[in-house]
Design an enzyme around this catalytic site. Structure first.
Site, short mmCIF file in Angstrom:
data_model
loop_
_atom_site.label_atom_id
_atom_site.label_comp_id
_atom_site.label_asym_id
_atom_site.label_seq_id
_atom_site.Cartn_x
_atom_site.Cartn_y
_atom_site.Cartn_z
N SER A 478 35.63 46.82 36.17
CA SER A 478 34.30 46.34 35.82
C SER A 478 33.80 47.07 34.56
O SER A 478 34.42 46.98 33.51
CB SER A 478 33.35 46.53 37.00
OG SER A 478 32.17 45.80 36.82
N ASP A 566 35.88 35.82 41.04
CA ASP A 566 34.92 36.84 40.62
C ASP A 566 33.67 36.16 40.07
O ASP A 566 33.72 35.45 39.07
CB ASP A 566 35.56 37.73 39.55
CG ASP A 566 34.71 38.96 39.22
OD1 ASP A 566 33.54 39.00 39.64
OD2 ASP A 566 35.23 39.86 38.55
N HIS A 598 35.34 40.15 42.76
CA HIS A 598 35.17 41.25 41.80
C HIS A 598 35.78 42.55 42.30
O HIS A 598 36.34 43.32 41.51
CB HIS A 598 33.69 41.44 41.51
CG HIS A 598 33.41 42.40 40.40
ND1 HIS A 598 33.85 42.22 39.11
CD2 HIS A 598 32.74 43.59 40.39
CE1 HIS A 598 33.47 43.22 38.35
NE2 HIS A 598 32.79 44.07 39.10
#
Length: 621
Positions: A478, A566, A598
């Site tokens: 991320s 995601d 995610h």
């Protein structure tokens, strides 16, 4: 008695299952202040298909919500076996029951004749099959319109409580004293819902709703609140409170409500710049049980610099005291409290997670579970970085830290260095260093955070001759993936390999695909409002702060791991970098997990990512 629950990965069936184990605590006196012995009472018991469970306050009955054959069942168990079972799906009063950490709950009434939970509202017969239903984003894609439900265990009736104002999604409900009304958190979802998971900055409020449908808001306007917890004597309710919008994880204050007059006061305020050795504030949810038996103290664990620490706050003096012992373990996470006995999960970089029981004056290890065989001993060292001159306020005077973990090797040995962002390294803007540190990153992403990481890496290399400067790799997910790709682009001759999970590559193209569009504005220093339409200047700012700007300079081989579902960082972000690197004949490999999101949290995905990351680093270092 103690009944800790465990989660374990089944690598054969690529699934995750839970089990419980019973422990008997033998104390020296009736007030449970001192533990004399702890004994196991038999083998572990599997918790097949359980999604929620809760013990009643008096008779120790266990309520279980279980999934079976496409139906959700409510079971009540006592010491003799199962005494009641209701097929909640067949009753057709609501949709699926919520079992997530954001909305889910299961609460017994004082009389133990009623249970409270949250479920999806039944679909209206007037809704068309193809009508779009807004949901709560990443990890909550099946959650749209929650309702509070009460089941009467005497007659088996289920009642959906009325009175929640339109435009509010209720969750985290619990009975108020007397069990004639309930407290709950309500999240405002107009004009549309933003992603809620991992975000403590969503506009919400604390409400009180009676069984006749009268609803009252107890907290202030334009705030974010969560985690209501009622004291054992029913006199006080505490909850966490923060700002709306801004960074999705911020320092929170601890508020208290008098359950009779409903007056609100602050028990622990937001910490802006913690002094060394002091509590750095609250950054995570409270466990379901966090009160002392006398209702005068609250215990919580939260990030404190690079560790999780355990604290107790006294309601009378408002003094905060650390309960952790850093000599034993690095991080302490509170799981629950029972009669002033605390169950804590402890760990450090060279100690696997360990279950510990603590009283006021005594610490006793009741169970240790190693998740992998320890092949070699490792040591770790904490680096603290004071802020350098040259950065503009509000970053001036802030510090950050990193942890160096390495094996014990013979002298003159040389080892590669793997930079694990948001794992062993936390730059300015990370939780655990005060609110000022978090806010300092706004408008500075791609610069301040990148420079912090690079400075830490150079410092480690200069201070430890065992680290090989020619074998450096960087990994992260991320925003950690965002930084990893920035580093290999801004310092192309420095790093030799990179492995990233669902990285942010181009903030401009991410804007219309993320469930947390507000952070896409705030992170680059722009104002967010629901009705704002991005301008050419907005997109230019986002592009300027993105790793894609430096993609042409990347030399390090890159491993990309992307979740096809995601909702937070679209997998097309990683694909954008993949295509750029492929077009330039730069070494790159892409792993695509079509059914994962995610967090890449499926068991088979985790195994795949771990093994491929190790092989990638081994190949290129």
């Amino acid at each position: 008695m103690s009944y800790p629950e465990w989660s374990q990965n089944d690598l054969v069936r690529c699934s995750r299952f839970r089990h419980s184990q019973q422990w008997t605590l033998i104390t020296d006196n009736k007030d449970y202040k001192s533990i004399r012995a702890v004994t196991s009472s038999g083998p572990c018991t599997p918790l097949a298909a359980e999604i929620l469970s809760a013990f009643s306050p008096i008779r120790n009955l266990k309520a279980v919500v279980r999934e079976s054959g496409g139906h959700q069942l409510l079971e009540i168990w006592d010491c003799h076996g199962r005494r009641k079972c209701l097929d909640l799906t067949a009753l057709n009063k609501h949709g699926q029951i919520y079992d997530d950490a954001q909305f889910g709950c299961l609460s017994w009434s004082e009389c133990e004749n009623k249970l409270l939970y949250v479920a999806e509202k039944s679909k209206s017969t007037t809704e068309g099959e193809n009508v779009y239903r807004d949901d709560w984003g990443e990890g909550l894609t099946t959650k749209s319109n929650p309702v509070i439900c009460v089941v009467n265990l005497q007659n088996g009736n289920v009642h959906v409580l009325q009175g929640v104002e339109p435009g509010v999604s209720p969750g985290q409900a619990l009975w108020a004293p007397g069990s004639q009304s309930v407290f709950f958190i309500g999240w405002y979802h107009e004009p549309f819902r933003l992603g809620l998971k991992f975000c403590s900055n969503r506009r919400s409020a604390l409400f009180k709703l009676d069984l006749e449908g009268h609803c009252e808001c107890l907290s202030g306007e334009n705030l974010s609140v969560s985690c209501p917890r009622l004291s054992p004597d029913g006199s006080t309710l505490i909850y966490l409170q923060g700002q709306v919008f801004g960074p999705h994880h911020q320092c929170l204050s601890l508020q208290q409500v008098d359950s009779l007059c409903l007056s609100v006061s602050t028990l622990l305020d937001v910490v802006h710049r913690p002094e060394p050795g002091e509590c750095a504030g609250i950054y995570e949810t409270l466990p379901s049980s966090c009160w002392s038996a006398d209702s005068q103290k609250v215990v919580f664990s939260s990030a404190c610099r690079n560790w999780k620490d355990l604290f107790i706050v006294d309601r009378g003096s408002k003094k905060v005291t650390s309960l952790s012992d850093s000599k034993l373990y690095g991080s302490w996470k509170l799981l629950t409290i029972q009669r002033d006995l605390m169950v804590v999960c402890c760990s450090s970089p060279n100690t696997p997670p360990t279950l510990v029981r603590l009283s006021h004056t005594h610490t006793h290890i009741t169970h240790r579970q190693s998740f992998c065989k320890q092949i070699c001993h490792v040591t770790y060292h904490m680096y603290v970085f004071a802020q350098r001159v040259g950065f503009l306020p509000p970053a001036a005077g802030l510090d950050f830290a990193a942890v160096l973990v390495k094996p014990n090797l013979p002298l003159q040995s040389s080892v590669p260095l793997v930079v694990f962002i948001h794992g062993l390294f936390n730059y300015r803007g990370s939780t655990g260093f005060g609110q000022d540190g978090i806010l300092s990153l706004i408008g500075q992403i791609g610069h301040q955070d990148v420079k912090d990481v690079q400075r830490a890496v150079v410092t480690a290399l200069n201070s430890d001759p065992a680290l090989d400067p020619k074998r450096l790799a960087v990994i992260g997910g991320s925003h950690g993936g965002f930084l990893s790709c920035h580093l290999i682009g801004q310092y192309p001759d420095f790093y030799r390999a990179c492995a990233v999970r669902n990285p942010v590559i181009n903030a401009a193209t991410l804007l219309g695909t993320s469930d947390i569009v507000d952070w896409r504005y705030t992170s680059v220093g722009l104002h967010f409002s629901y009705d704002h339409i991005p301008t050419a200047d907005d997109l230019a700012v986002m592009l300027e702060k993105s790793p894609i700007r430096h993609a042409a300079q990347i030399k390090a081989p890159v491993l990309l791991m992307l979740g096809g579902r995601d909702r937070r960082v679209s997998p097309h972000q990683g694909l954008e970098l993949y295509k750029v690197l492929k077009s330039r004949a730069s070494p790159v490999r892409l792993l695509w997990f079509a059914e994962d999101g995610h967090s890449l949290s499926r068991v088979d995905t985790q195994v795949n990512c771990f093994l491929n990351t190790v092989l990638w680093l081994y190949q290129h270092l």
